[in-house]
Design a protein around this motif. Structure first.
Motif, PDB file in Angstrom:
ATOM      1  N   VAL A 205     -58.350 -22.419  17.637  1.00  0.00           N
ATOM      2  CA  VAL A 205     -57.068 -22.425  16.919  1.00  0.00           C
ATOM      3  C   VAL A 205     -56.037 -23.114  17.815  1.00  0.00           C
ATOM      4  CG1 VAL A 205     -55.206 -21.032  15.927  1.00  0.00           C
ATOM      5  CG2 VAL A 205     -57.586 -20.297  15.665  1.00  0.00           C
ATOM      6  N   VAL A 206     -55.321 -24.068  17.256  1.00  0.00           N
ATOM      7  CA  VAL A 206     -54.367 -24.836  18.053  1.00  0.00           C
ATOM      8  C   VAL A 206     -52.977 -24.761  17.440  1.00  0.00           C
ATOM      9  CG1 VAL A 206     -53.814 -27.073  19.064  1.00  0.00           C
ATOM     10  CG2 VAL A 206     -56.210 -26.423  18.727  1.00  0.00           C
ATOM     11  N   TYR A 207     -51.988 -24.457  18.288  1.00  0.00           N
ATOM     12  CA  TYR A 207     -50.576 -24.445  17.894  1.00  0.00           C
ATOM     13  C   TYR A 207     -49.898 -25.649  18.531  1.00  0.00           C
ATOM     14  CZ  TYR A 207     -51.367 -19.588  16.498  1.00  0.00           C
ATOM     15  OH  TYR A 207     -51.847 -18.459  15.893  1.00  0.00           O
ATOM     16  N   SER A 208     -49.081 -26.351  17.755  1.00  0.00           N
ATOM     17  CA  SER A 208     -48.340 -27.481  18.317  1.00  0.00           C
ATOM     18  C   SER A 208     -47.416 -27.000  19.433  1.00  0.00           C
ATOM     19  CB  SER A 208     -47.529 -28.186  17.228  1.00  0.00           C
ATOM     20  OG  SER A 208     -46.565 -27.295  16.656  1.00  0.00           O
ATOM     21  N   SER A 209     -47.010 -27.934  20.289  1.00  0.00           N
ATOM     22  CA  SER A 209     -46.170 -27.596  21.432  1.00  0.00           C
ATOM     23  C   SER A 209     -44.837 -26.979  20.995  1.00  0.00           C
ATOM     24  CB  SER A 209     -45.896 -28.854  22.260  1.00  0.00           C
ATOM     25  OG  SER A 209     -44.988 -28.575  23.303  1.00  0.00           O
ATOM     26  N   PHE A 210     -44.416 -25.935  21.713  1.00  0.00           N
ATOM     27  CA  PHE A 210     -43.135 -25.278  21.453  1.00  0.00           C
ATOM     28  C   PHE A 210     -41.963 -25.993  22.113  1.00  0.00           C
ATOM     29  CE2 PHE A 210     -45.033 -20.685  21.085  1.00  0.00           C
ATOM     30  CZ  PHE A 210     -45.763 -21.082  19.982  1.00  0.00           C
ATOM     31  N   THR A 211     -42.250 -26.989  22.953  1.00  0.00           N
ATOM     32  CA  THR A 211     -41.219 -27.527  23.850  1.00  0.00           C
ATOM     33  C   THR A 211     -40.016 -28.134  23.132  1.00  0.00           C
ATOM     34  OG1 THR A 211     -42.505 -29.582  24.015  1.00  0.00           O
ATOM     35  CG2 THR A 211     -42.796 -27.941  25.765  1.00  0.00           C
ATOM     36  N   THR A 212     -40.157 -28.465  21.836  1.00  0.00           N
ATOM     37  CA  THR A 212     -39.010 -29.035  21.114  1.00  0.00           C
ATOM     38  C   THR A 212     -37.961 -27.984  20.770  1.00  0.00           C
ATOM     39  OG1 THR A 212     -40.183 -28.782  19.009  1.00  0.00           O
ATOM     40  CG2 THR A 212     -40.346 -30.932  20.117  1.00  0.00           C
ATOM     41  N   PHE A 213     -38.371 -26.705  20.762  1.00  0.00           N
ATOM     42  CA  PHE A 213     -37.402 -25.647  20.423  1.00  0.00           C
ATOM     43  C   PHE A 213     -37.388 -24.482  21.417  1.00  0.00           C
ATOM     44  CE2 PHE A 213     -41.327 -24.425  18.250  1.00  0.00           C
ATOM     45  CZ  PHE A 213     -41.429 -23.078  18.558  1.00  0.00           C
ATOM     46  N   TYR A 214     -38.400 -24.431  22.311  1.00  0.00           N
ATOM     47  CA  TYR A 214     -38.438 -23.340  23.285  1.00  0.00           C
ATOM     48  C   TYR A 214     -38.866 -23.889  24.642  1.00  0.00           C
ATOM     49  CZ  TYR A 214     -39.725 -19.024  25.664  1.00  0.00           C
ATOM     50  OH  TYR A 214     -39.815 -18.006  26.570  1.00  0.00           O
ATOM     51  N   ASN A 215     -37.945 -23.803  25.614  1.00  0.00           N
ATOM     52  CA  ASN A 215     -38.233 -24.268  26.964  1.00  0.00           C
ATOM     53  C   ASN A 215     -37.363 -23.484  27.951  1.00  0.00           C
ATOM     54  OD1 ASN A 215     -38.523 -25.640  29.419  1.00  0.00           O
ATOM     55  ND2 ASN A 215     -38.844 -27.612  28.388  1.00  0.00           N
ATOM     56  N   PRO A 216     -37.925 -22.450  28.592  1.00  0.00           N
ATOM     57  CA  PRO A 216     -37.137 -21.624  29.523  1.00  0.00           C
ATOM     58  C   PRO A 216     -36.473 -22.415  30.638  1.00  0.00           C
ATOM     59  CG  PRO A 216     -39.248 -20.602  29.040  1.00  0.00           C
ATOM     60  CD  PRO A 216     -39.307 -21.985  28.466  1.00  0.00           C
ATOM     61  N   LYS A 217     -37.121 -23.484  31.115  1.00  0.00           N
ATOM     62  CA  LYS A 217     -36.545 -24.268  32.216  1.00  0.00           C
ATOM     63  C   LYS A 217     -35.252 -24.975  31.793  1.00  0.00           C
ATOM     64  CE  LYS A 217     -40.923 -25.115  34.613  1.00  0.00           C
ATOM     65  NZ  LYS A 217     -41.879 -26.138  35.084  1.00  0.00           N
ATOM     66  N   LYS A 218     -35.129 -25.236  30.493  1.00  0.00           N
ATOM     67  CA  LYS A 218     -33.931 -25.908  29.975  1.00  0.00           C
ATOM     68  C   LYS A 218     -33.022 -24.951  29.205  1.00  0.00           C
ATOM     69  CE  LYS A 218     -36.238 -30.398  29.488  1.00  0.00           C
ATOM     70  NZ  LYS A 218     -36.623 -31.490  28.532  1.00  0.00           N
ATOM     71  N   ASN A 219     -33.319 -23.640  29.289  1.00  0.00           N
ATOM     72  CA  ASN A 219     -32.562 -22.640  28.529  1.00  0.00           C
ATOM     73  C   ASN A 219     -32.511 -22.999  27.046  1.00  0.00           C
ATOM     74  OD1 ASN A 219     -31.815 -20.855  30.661  1.00  0.00           O
ATOM     75  ND2 ASN A 219     -30.284 -22.343  31.328  1.00  0.00           N
ATOM     76  N   LEU A 220     -33.643 -23.485  26.547  1.00  0.00           N
ATOM     77  CA  LEU A 220     -33.720 -23.920  25.149  1.00  0.00           C
ATOM     78  C   LEU A 220     -34.475 -22.892  24.319  1.00  0.00           C
ATOM     79  CD1 LEU A 220     -33.350 -26.220  22.998  1.00  0.00           C
ATOM     80  CD2 LEU A 220     -35.604 -27.060  23.726  1.00  0.00           C
ATOM     81  N   PHE A 221     -33.824 -22.402  23.269  1.00  0.00           N
ATOM     82  CA  PHE A 221     -34.469 -21.507  22.305  1.00  0.00           C
ATOM     83  C   PHE A 221     -33.705 -21.634  20.993  1.00  0.00           C
ATOM     84  CE2 PHE A 221     -36.131 -16.884  21.601  1.00  0.00           C
ATOM     85  CZ  PHE A 221     -36.805 -17.314  20.479  1.00  0.00           C
ATOM     86  N   THR A 222     -34.213 -22.478  20.099  1.00  0.00           N
ATOM     87  CA  THR A 222     -33.558 -22.712  18.818  1.00  0.00           C
ATOM     88  C   THR A 222     -34.568 -22.462  17.699  1.00  0.00           C
ATOM     89  OG1 THR A 222     -34.154 -25.062  18.788  1.00  0.00           O
ATOM     90  CG2 THR A 222     -32.086 -24.473  19.870  1.00  0.00           C
ATOM     91  N   SER A 223     -34.185 -22.783  16.491  1.00  0.00           N
ATOM     92  CA  SER A 223     -35.121 -22.708  15.377  1.00  0.00           C
ATOM     93  C   SER A 223     -36.077 -23.902  15.464  1.00  0.00           C
ATOM     94  CB  SER A 223     -34.369 -22.729  14.043  1.00  0.00           C
ATOM     95  OG  SER A 223     -33.584 -23.905  13.945  1.00  0.00           O
TER      96      SER A 223
END
Length: 273
Positions: A205-223
């Protein structure tokens, strides 16, 4: 202090937090992560009594209740899941499900597609995580001590017997730890030894990368939107322990190519051309 003043104070505090979240990505990230933790703790505390009342204790049947609760979490964070290949879960008998492991948000992704009679393998430390530890215990999660190779092997040997006897699927993260880089870490072989030992198929099972909306190093957490693909089962009947390395490598390559495709990232073959 009068209740009216308390309500006004709470309203002003919420307004200030909203303004800060809009102005500062760091504040927005902390608030959303904090809310996620609260949601997990409160949701677990409310769901545990229901599991006990309906099913009487620790059983994989509780995962259906837990799944329905967790599937509501995505609405709080504006996450959408686009799923393909669910028919590949429809195999007769038990199976090993392997997926990429990106962050603590993986729980929402897993519960979005979790098939019936499926348990997860998790680190032993999770059992002591308060109400969250209680609910995953009630859901039948298999706990392993990652610090003890001998202990982990003994547990996995018992899992092989149990999954065949009780006709359950087992969900494993073969990377062994969270990895939010948009790529895969090398796979550990435990899940594949288990599949060969029990002679059951492996379902990637493969999930696409979260990096476009979730990235702790960049303080990114959006929809955001997550693409999910359940790949065709890989048979292990007739394979022996000598085939585990090849099976692991084959699964890794297939999942990595799928991850890059779902994430809109060129594969290594395209990069080198």
């Amino acid at each position: 202090m009068e209740p009216g003043w308390l309500l006004w104070g709470a309203a002003v505090l919420l307004l200030l937090l909203h303004v800060l979240a809009e102005l500062s990505p760091a504040v927005n990230f902390v608030l959303r992560i904090g809310f996620y933790y609260v949601l997990c703790i409160v949701g677990s505390a409310l769901t545990a009594p229901v599991c006990l009342l309906v099913n009487g204790g620790r059983t994989v049947k509780n995962m259906r209740i837990i799944k329905n609760v967790v599937k509501t979490f995505k609405y709080f964070f504006g996450l959408r899941f686009e799923v393909k290949g669910l028919e590949n879960f429809e195999v007769e008998g038990p199976a090993i499900i392997v997926s990429n492991h990106q962050s603590m948000l993986d729980m929402m992704g897993m519960m979005e597609i979790l098939p019936d009679n499926c348990v997860q393998v998790g680190k032993k430390e999770l059992m002591y995580a308060g109400s969250v530890g209680l609910i995953i215990y009630l859901g039948g999660v298999i706990f392993i001590n990652r610090k003890s190779t001998t202990s982990a092997k003994m547990v996995m040997a018992e899992v092989a017997k149990t999954m065949v006897a009780e006709n359950v699927k087992v969900w494993v993260y073969p990377e062994g730890t969270r990895n939010c880089t948009g790529d895969l870490l090398p796979f550990k072989k435990g899940a594949f030894h288990l599949a060969v030992q029990a002679q059951v198929p492996v379902i990637p099972v493969v999930y696409s990368s979260f990096t476009t909306f979730y990235n702790p190093k960049k303080n990114l957490f959006t929809s955001g939107k997550v693409k999910v693909e359940v790949l065709p089962p890989i048979e292990t009947k007739g394979l022996t322990s000598d085939d585990v390395s090849d099976l692991t490598d084959r699964c890794f390559r297939t999942m990595r190519e799928t991850l890059f495709r779902l994430s809109g990232r060129p594969s290594e073959v395209e990069d080198s051309s």
